[in-house]
Design an enzyme around this catalytic site. Structure first.
Site, mmCIF file in Angstrom:
data_model
loop_
_atom_site.group_PDB
_atom_site.id
_atom_site.type_symbol
_atom_site.label_atom_id
_atom_site.label_comp_id
_atom_site.label_asym_id
_atom_site.label_seq_id
_atom_site.Cartn_x
_atom_site.Cartn_y
_atom_site.Cartn_z
ATOM 1 N N GLY A 38 63.992 48.997 -61.888
ATOM 2 C CA GLY A 38 64.186 50.417 -62.115
ATOM 3 C C GLY A 38 63.019 51.259 -61.651
ATOM 4 O O GLY A 38 63.176 52.450 -61.401
ATOM 5 N N MET A 39 61.822 50.665 -61.531
ATOM 6 C CA MET A 39 60.648 51.426 -61.121
ATOM 7 C C MET A 39 60.457 51.416 -59.617
ATOM 8 O O MET A 39 59.648 52.167 -59.090
ATOM 9 C CB MET A 39 59.413 50.825 -61.803
ATOM 10 C CG MET A 39 58.174 51.706 -61.748
ATOM 11 S SD MET A 39 58.420 53.247 -62.625
ATOM 12 C CE MET A 39 56.918 54.113 -62.156
ATOM 13 N N VAL A 77 58.959 45.653 -54.822
ATOM 14 C CA VAL A 77 57.709 45.016 -54.445
ATOM 15 C C VAL A 77 57.914 44.284 -53.128
ATOM 16 O O VAL A 77 58.928 43.600 -52.932
ATOM 17 C CB VAL A 77 57.237 44.019 -55.529
ATOM 18 C CG1 VAL A 77 55.951 43.315 -55.088
ATOM 19 C CG2 VAL A 77 57.011 44.741 -56.845
ATOM 20 N N LYS A 90 53.610 47.581 -53.984
ATOM 21 C CA LYS A 90 54.651 48.097 -54.882
ATOM 22 C C LYS A 90 54.987 49.526 -54.484
ATOM 23 O O LYS A 90 54.135 50.414 -54.495
ATOM 24 C CB LYS A 90 54.203 48.038 -56.338
ATOM 25 C CG LYS A 90 55.161 48.770 -57.279
ATOM 26 C CD LYS A 90 55.058 48.307 -58.711
ATOM 27 C CE LYS A 90 55.830 47.025 -58.919
ATOM 28 N NZ LYS A 90 55.949 46.674 -60.353
ATOM 29 N N ASP A 105 53.697 47.126 -71.681
ATOM 30 C CA ASP A 105 54.960 46.456 -71.324
ATOM 31 C C ASP A 105 54.703 44.983 -71.003
ATOM 32 O O ASP A 105 55.250 44.451 -70.040
ATOM 33 C CB ASP A 105 55.618 47.161 -70.140
ATOM 34 C CG ASP A 105 57.066 46.703 -69.920
ATOM 35 O OD1 ASP A 105 57.702 46.247 -70.896
ATOM 36 O OD2 ASP A 105 57.553 46.804 -68.779
#
Length: 694
Positions: free
Chosen positions: A23-24, A27, A42, A140
């Site tokens: 979702g972010m 990579v 990333k 996280d």
């Protein structure tokens, strides 16, 4: 625009293949065409629905968090090399780890023996110790964010969760970011997330490793969140002696959870006591210690997955940018894992604390080498003369490179009499050289440095070094022995400073306090409290009347008298753009000015007037780690860890005098010699460089 195979990002990083998505963003395995090395790149995708003004804020937040992560130098934390923008998107360039994630390993092996989990956990706790001492919280931590580089577990994605959290707080009302099985109650409730949250996540990660399933699971997101908030931790059945610690780590009250240093020590003791041997690296351990390794893994499955650097493997999400941006930010509950027979335990290991361990044969040999070095036959410190360094005659040597370190040089310092030069690297190797001949006069191996500063006493005899294990090591350079240690039970010390009288040593770091020690008796004189957060930088004024400090979370600058019952006074709040915590500070020789460096622009305070001016512009380093005034106060030098080397500034006009960008990058430390003729620097090149001061 999103990345594509073969694309060149920022004119330097060639994208070779995509190895993970989430979702972010995604990579990539990439190639740094400047340094000719493999890197992980990333691509941080902030979503197509973010308004332009918010996108600018989020890009700035991404860059700040990446810079904070880049300051972390630890073998169990993925190294951040660079952060850049390309086509309006932020990119983070990191160390490339070819192995799978812990999550991928558990998908294959389902469950680990508790001994092996203890080894992995000890290394991760050491990494969290380092990060928390630097004021960085992961937010996280979970199996997918732990990569396995052979026997070395490595945490990735420091700071990314904070960026993602900011993204959704700006665009989505009442959202919670993360993976609920590994999030503590305070994070699910939207409260402030601090270091104890990472300890909860560590407990949940290790619980998952030994039990084959997360501690809290269910069929729906709601059921998982309710369980985390209201239900006790299910008693682990396969955790053996780890069970009590795992339950303690997941205490719903943050203040009752153990801290990272104590968790690391306990995990090492539990593993060794069961005959598991040193299953995780003592990070970092003195050179005299046995070389620790992880317990051997069971026979590998046919094809371990590649690293994803915190993202999901490629096949798990759609290919389109829109689908990536819309991907859910809360992970679905993983399937329960089967429980294979745990691997056999390796032999027991010596777990004697370093403070109680007698001198080893290796350390006795080192003493003999130090004596040889004093006569000019240095074992460490091979000297190279470098030409074409900007002098008027290209054939005239204008700088000297001193070898001998095997990792990033975090700190350099000249002795007050100018006869010695000390340098320390991230692995705890301290080299003390003759400043004139460059021969190594003494070599010390200490636990890993906890900061980027060491300090000489005013008689040039004692070097104080902040280390792990809540201690400041005192090194006697005349006898080449460790002359003792000062323990800080309330938290790690990461910065030290000697009072000009040489009798008092100030230490600070965790616990929101400064400690003043009597060097002669090795006893605590007084503790100065009243700071709003942990302390990242510390400096005595040359007249000895003032002690300056910077706090981490808010970047505030404080002044206090080095005396009992002193109360710190806060200088006026700097511009909000300057509220990153200070990496280093230095007083001018007349004690009237204070230079403070952090990311981006740096500040020069007028202490009597309580005002500051800012040095900014294209010549200012990207991420400044160190600052030093020249002995005459006319110039000051800065070290930039993310690419711009060493700069020298006119302290009156605030203009650039000399830029050593062409000669090195990744500089971490800088110091002037007492006669003002030489600038010493150290950094990622693993060398100490001496240059004539301009």
């Amino acid at each position: 625009m999103t990345g594509a195979t073969g694309q060149l990002v920022s004119g330097r990083y060639r994208l070779v293949e995509a190895v993970g998505r989430g979702g972010m963003g995604r990579v990539w395995r990439g190639h740094d065409e400047v340094l000719d090395r493999e890197v992980a790149v990333k691509e941080v995708l902030l979503g197509d629905g973010v308004r332009p003004e918010l996108r600018a804020q989020l890009i700035a937040r991404t860059e700040r968090e990446a810079r904070a992560a880049a300051r972390l130098r630890h073998p169990n934390i993925v190294t951040v090399h660079d952060v850049t923008q390309h086509d309006g998107t932020p990119w983070i360039v990191m160390e490339y780890i070819a192995g799978p994630s812990l999550g991928g390993l558990l998908d294959r092996e389902r469950q680990l023996g508790w001994e092996r989990a203890a080894g992995i956990g000890a290394a991760l706790a050491d990494a969290l110790t380092h990060a928390h001492a630097a004021g960085v919280v992961h937010r996280d931590l979970k199996p997918d964010n732990v990569l396995l580089d052979g026997e070395r577990p490595v945490i990735t994605d420091f700071g990314i969760a904070r960026v993602l959290d900011a993204t959704h707080h700006l665009t989505v009302t009442n959202s919670v970011i993360g993976t609920p099985q590994f999030m503590p109650p305070e994070q699910l409730e939207g409260k402030r997330v601090e270091a104890p949250a990472d300890l909860w996540a560590l407990g949940a990660t290790l619980y998952t490793a030994v039990e084959g399933r997360p501690p809290f699971h269910g069929d729906t997101l709601t059921s998982i969140v309710v369980a985390v908030l209201t239900q006790p931790v299910p008693p682990p059945g396969r955790a053996g002696p780890l069970a009590e610690l795992l339950v303690g780590l997941m205490d719903k009250e943050p203040g009752r959870r153990p801290d990272a240093p104590s968790v690391a020590e306990r995990l090492r003791a539990l593993g060794a006591g069961a005959g598991a041997g040193p299953v995780a690296p003592r990070v970092p351990a003195p050179a005299a210690d046995p070389v620790p390794v992880l317990a051997p893994a069971p026979a590998p499955a046919p094809a371990p997955s590649r690293t994803t650097h915190g993202a999901s493997p490629i096949p798990t999400v759609p290919d389109s940018p829109a689908a990536i941006a819309a991907a859910p930010t809360v992970s679905a509950p993983p399937a329960p894992r089967r429980r294979p027979t745990p691997p056999p335990a390796p032999p027991a290991a010596d777990t004697t604390p370093d403070f109680l361990r007698g001198p080893s044969r290796r350390s006795l040999l080192i003493g003999g080498f130090a004596a040889l070095a004093a006569t000019g036959g240095a074992v460490y410190g091979v000297t190279q003369l470098n030409r074409n360094a900007g002098g008027p005659d290209a054939n005239t040597p204008t700088e000297v490179t001193l070898d001998g370190h095997n990792s990033t040089v975090e700190t350099v310092a000249f002795s007050p009499d100018g006869k010695l030069l000390a340098s320390g690297d991230m692995d705890g190797l301290i080299l003390v050289r003759d400043a004139a001949t460059h021969a190594v006069k003494a070599k010390f191996t200490v636990p890993k440095l906890m900061g980027t500063a060491l300090a000489f006493s005013n008689d040039s005899r004692i070097v104080a070094v902040p280390c792990t294990k809540n201690a400041i090591r005192l090194l006697d350079v005349t006898t080449r022995t460790q002359a003792g240690a000062l323990t800080t039970p309330n938290g790690y010390a990461s910065v030290v400073a000697f009072h000009p009288d040489g009798r008092t040593l100030a230490t600070a770091g965790e616990a929101k306090e400064i400690r003043l020690w009597d060097l002669a008796t090795r006893t605590l004189r007084t503790t100065i409290t009243g700071f709003t957060d942990d302390i990242s930088a510390l400096a005595f004024s040359p007249d000895g009347k003032t002690l300056a400090a910077s706090t981490m979370e808010d970047g505030r600058i404080w002044l206090t008298k080095p005396a009992p019952d002193s109360s710190p006074v806060q200088l006026p709040d700097p511009d909000p753009a300057h509220k990153n915590f200070a990496e280093s500070m230095a007083f001018s020789p007349d004690s009237r000015r204070l230079a403070v460096v952090r990311s981006g622009p740096f500040d020069l305070w007028d202490i009597p007037a309580r005002t500051y001016s800012t040095i900014s512009g294209p010549d200012v380093g990207y991420s400044l780690d160190s600052v030093a005034f020249s002995p005459d106060g006319k110039t000051l030098a800065t070290a930039d860890s993310l690419g711009n080397g060493i700069q020298v500034w006119n302290a009156s006009t605030r203009t650039l005098v000399k830029d050593f960008t062409a000669y090195d990058s990744g500089a971490r430390a800088v110091a002037f010699s007492p006669d003002g003729k030489t600038i010493a620097s150290g950094g990622e090149s693993r060398n100490v460089v001496l240059r004539p001061a301009p």
